[in-house]
Design a protein around this motif. Sequence first.
Motif, mmCIF file in Angstrom:
data_model
loop_
_atom_site.group_PDB
_atom_site.id
_atom_site.type_symbol
_atom_site.label_atom_id
_atom_site.label_comp_id
_atom_site.label_asym_id
_atom_site.label_seq_id
_atom_site.Cartn_x
_atom_site.Cartn_y
_atom_site.Cartn_z
ATOM 1 N N ASN A 170 20.120 58.264 -76.053
ATOM 2 C CA ASN A 170 19.834 58.044 -74.675
ATOM 3 C C ASN A 170 20.796 58.363 -73.701
ATOM 4 O OD1 ASN A 170 16.942 58.054 -75.121
ATOM 5 N ND2 ASN A 170 16.832 55.977 -74.718
ATOM 6 N N THR B 105 21.628 61.758 -71.182
ATOM 7 C CA THR B 105 21.851 61.659 -69.746
ATOM 8 C C THR B 105 23.109 62.528 -69.634
ATOM 9 O OG1 THR B 105 21.066 59.273 -70.066
ATOM 10 C CG2 THR B 105 22.332 60.167 -68.046
ATOM 11 N N ARG C 245 22.187 66.063 -69.840
ATOM 12 C CA ARG C 245 21.427 66.608 -68.618
ATOM 13 C C ARG C 245 22.192 67.095 -67.537
ATOM 14 N NH1 ARG C 245 17.360 63.138 -68.812
ATOM 15 N NH2 ARG C 245 15.981 64.547 -70.090
#
Lengths: 590, 588
Positions: B226, B230, B233
Amino acid sequence: MKRFFSFSKRYVTRYIWWYLTGFVLVAVTQAMTVAIIETIKNGIDAYGSTGPTSAAVQDAFQLIALLALGLILIRIASRLLVFTPGRMIEFHVRNDYFHRLLFLTRSFFRNHETGDLVSRCSNDIGFVRAAYGFAFLQVANVGTAFAFGLGAMLNMDVAMTVYLAIPMLIAFAIIQGSIQYMFGYWRLANTQLGDLSSLCLASYKGISAIQSYCAEPAFERAFLATNGAYLNTNLTLTKVRSFIMPLVQVVGNLAAFLVLWVAGQKVIASEMTLGEVTAFLGYISMVMPPLLSLGWMLNVFNRAVPAMERLDEILLATPDLAPVTQKLAKPGDETLDIKVKSMFMQYEEALEPHEKAFSLSDIDFDLYAGKTLGILGPVGAGKSTLLETLLRLNEPNPDQIYLQGSDATACDLDSYQSYFSFAPQKAFLFSTSLRENLAVSVPVAERRKPKFDEKIMHYLDLCGFDLDPDVFPHGLDTEVGEKGIMLSGGQRQRISLARALLKDAQVYVLDDVLSAVDHETERRIIRNLKVFAKDRAVVIVSHRISAIQWTDEILVIENGTISDRGPHDSLMNNAGYYRQIAHAQGDAHE
Amino acid sequence: MNRPHARTQDLLRVFWKYCRIDRRNYYASFALMAFTLVFDLARPFILKDALDEIGLGNIDQLQYLATIFMVMVFLEYLTRSGFNYLLSIAYLKTINRIRESVFHHVLRLRLAVFDHEPIGRLMTRTINDAESLGETLRAGIATIVVDILTILGVLFVMLRMELKLAPVMAITVPVVVFTVRYCGKKLRAKYLDIRIALAKANGVMAEGINGIEVVQLFHQQEVTANQFETINREYRQSTIWSNVYDASLYAIIDAVSALSVALILFWAHGEILGPIELSVVIVYINLVDRIYVPIRDLSSKFTVIQQALAALQRIFELLDTDERVAQGKVMERSSEARALFDQVSFRYADDAPQVLNNVSFEVKPGKVLALVGKTGSGKSTIGKLLTRAYDGYEGRILLGNHELSELSHHAIRSSVAVVHQDFEIFPGTIRDNIRMFNPEITDARIKQAVELVKATHMLEQLEGGLDYLLKGDGGNLSIGQLQLIVFARALAHDTPILLMDEATASVDSLTEAWIQEALQEIFKHKTVIVVAHRLSTIKSADEILVLSEGSVIQRGTHEELSAEPGAYADLVTASQAMHTDDMERQIL
């Protein structure tokens, strides 16, 4: 090509509408470009026949202006519609890639270097993105530009078009040939640059040896030679780049020359208008660039396919696990029961070229709450492999390890590993704060509890780590740097140990975790460990007798198998490796 | 990067020093460039005349002009290629020279620099910065002059041909310049974001892989994934935005060039300015593209030049660091292999704590001195002063009969060799690693050294013996084997004094025995100062110095020191195993 389709099926399908809409808009863009050229042609013809004041010229002006403005939006939209999915695909591939990596087993990482894995995720994905973004756009561009441009030209004058096709094809052939030729040299240049880097790295790392033995001239000679070879490759590339590639422009101008030569005569003979001549010139500049980029585009696909293969090696890798058939009780629900029965482990290939293929065989032991197991043996005897297999970082063979009566290989890996906590030989820390590094072993919910810091401090103390405010003014918030560089080796080890003990597990596996702490601290930690181990199982590996002599049972591992076992006192009665080592280390007592 | 930026002129002046040798190439290429422009700009005139001849129906004249046109095209090709080629050769050689002088310079920096300068950064200066300088020169500076001259030339041709159409350019060129500057600025910002995000993502990934067993055992896979997602992204957002600006830039420039055609037609409309020749209109339409494309590319080329200047600055900053300790005039080493510290005190910087405090000792020829103490006790500093990695101590340090500062680096180095605890191994054969690539050291001498350290048997097991190829990090041999090679290196060179930092890596007892045996052999042949960690090493020293916080707290032989109560006796009793010291490498 099969690889390309399978890769595309997995990633491109969900963006198929983006691409289709994008392609339609690309076609619209090209159509509008044709319309502009045609309008200019009509404008010029009107200009020539009826003079500049005619209404036809006016109309042409307005139409061109309108088309041009419309073109801005449609062109932006078409590019974004094709490029964005390329970026989205890159995003998904990157995420999937890393996610998958995190679940792969030890055997995979043994065969792959970190640098290579990271570079695949930037370089190889770069090639894939180029294929799904730039190259897809070019496919659409080239296709429609050819269809419309050539169509319009053929419509005007077939013979003229054929004349023009010849120089264009020559230009295409030149580009293709040069790319092929240069490709080999590019690869050579890359290798040479790599050699230069390794030489440079080795020299800077070994600078003190170089200076101390006055070897600077020898290293400079080597650098000069490699640097010279690299220069020569680049000079060859430059020749192609300077003399062959610009030939393309010559050929492009040859087309303009043909227009003047052939079309000029036709105009004079009134078989063609000046507007049409302009239009031909316009179409040449419409068709030429995509034609030339066709070579680059093919190149993109050529590089993307091997890149996909390299990525798929990870994306499609499955952790090599047997199907789960047995359900484990939650840790702590039943009393701990681990039995290892004649365990063996064989590596097919030697880890290092000069070593023999390594194996581990006939390992038996059991573990239960309250039992401490010590392991001792020479470097390379298989101690770490034994631990990693017990932890299922290496997948064991079936019917050798039983946890709570279930065969380890038949249990879900996560549930299995939740029984264990581990402090590896090389204390690995993440580049974040001390607190975060320690909290890694604890469920997120527990980290938020109010007294969590106190708990951390308790375990740090247990591991002989003194969070002295003079040394660590930021306390638990101290950033430890990449791989914990801000801490000393001994400090890293103790943090790693504290992290392992913080986890609420049934079995604690400690691989040579006291090697970098001084003896006073070692004694203190072992005293604490004895209390800690009262109702837990602890496996501890060490080179030092002092670190394991207190355990309930000690395994002496030599050449991949158990050569002796028993508590300290009984091992001291056998003439063997253990007693030998104890004596060697006992020298220190005197 | 808040260092003051060097002035561009200064940078260029220094840069020119490296270019000077190839200046003929540079001059010749610039001369060719002038011809290129002439041939290039002659073409629109010919095209116009040809179109006029078409209007007049004059076929012979048309064909004549068409031929001239083709000749011009060909001449332009020749001069342009020649210009590119000469320039490329010149800058490739220049870059090559710069890279060599960086390497030369770094090899001669004093060791203290390597204590605070990460090797990665020095590598970047030598390889990557020089490389990016080359790339930017090729893509940018070489063509930027051509581009600017082309733009000016095309403008000149346009105005020369028909002044009345000037307003068209006066309207469109500013639009283009504005668009290019706006989008260019946005793009640069986004590219920077992309680079930062990518570096962060690579960092997280490398860490996840290096710490994979921790991640897996503590079940952090999803958390780590994760974290990566992030950053990923952020990266994606920046790339998509960069596409938006990039697409806008292209689309707007394309549209402006179409609009210019429209404007030309509108302006040519006789009512405003009176009729303009048709051939002029056609040539204008043809020229429009040739002016906007270079303007569009200029923006990115200016960025490239800034990058080149930044790379130049970083390189020259490194070349400017004159971190060499002053050397004395005495070139020959002393005949006597002795070292003496007399009341030596030292601190690394004026505001840093004192690391050595009135340290005195003498090592007589052939003797072995062991330095013992905890991390930070100052034992490594003694070695650093003796090899002149640092200067500025108080007191006297004598090598033979000379004060250190009177000796040249060469004299010092031919007296004192250093063996570090992290083995310095180079990619190459074992032979080259032992003789440090010095062809004057014969195989006989190498073999003798190998025999002395009892490594003959080990060599025989390896394929090729002395020709066995070592990997750069020595990864294809065991720690024990590498240690013996480094020992053989010390014995193969005839430096009388050896400064050793004993390795603390954990090795098994057998390897330990090998190393001890080799070590004893070295002690017989050299004068040795050893930062010792192992009891057996310490025991065989002629004198032991126990250091604590920069001061000598005890001195004597093992027997003497064991007998008297104190730090040494405590140390010995406390060490129940091989290692008497914190195992970690000293940082100072």
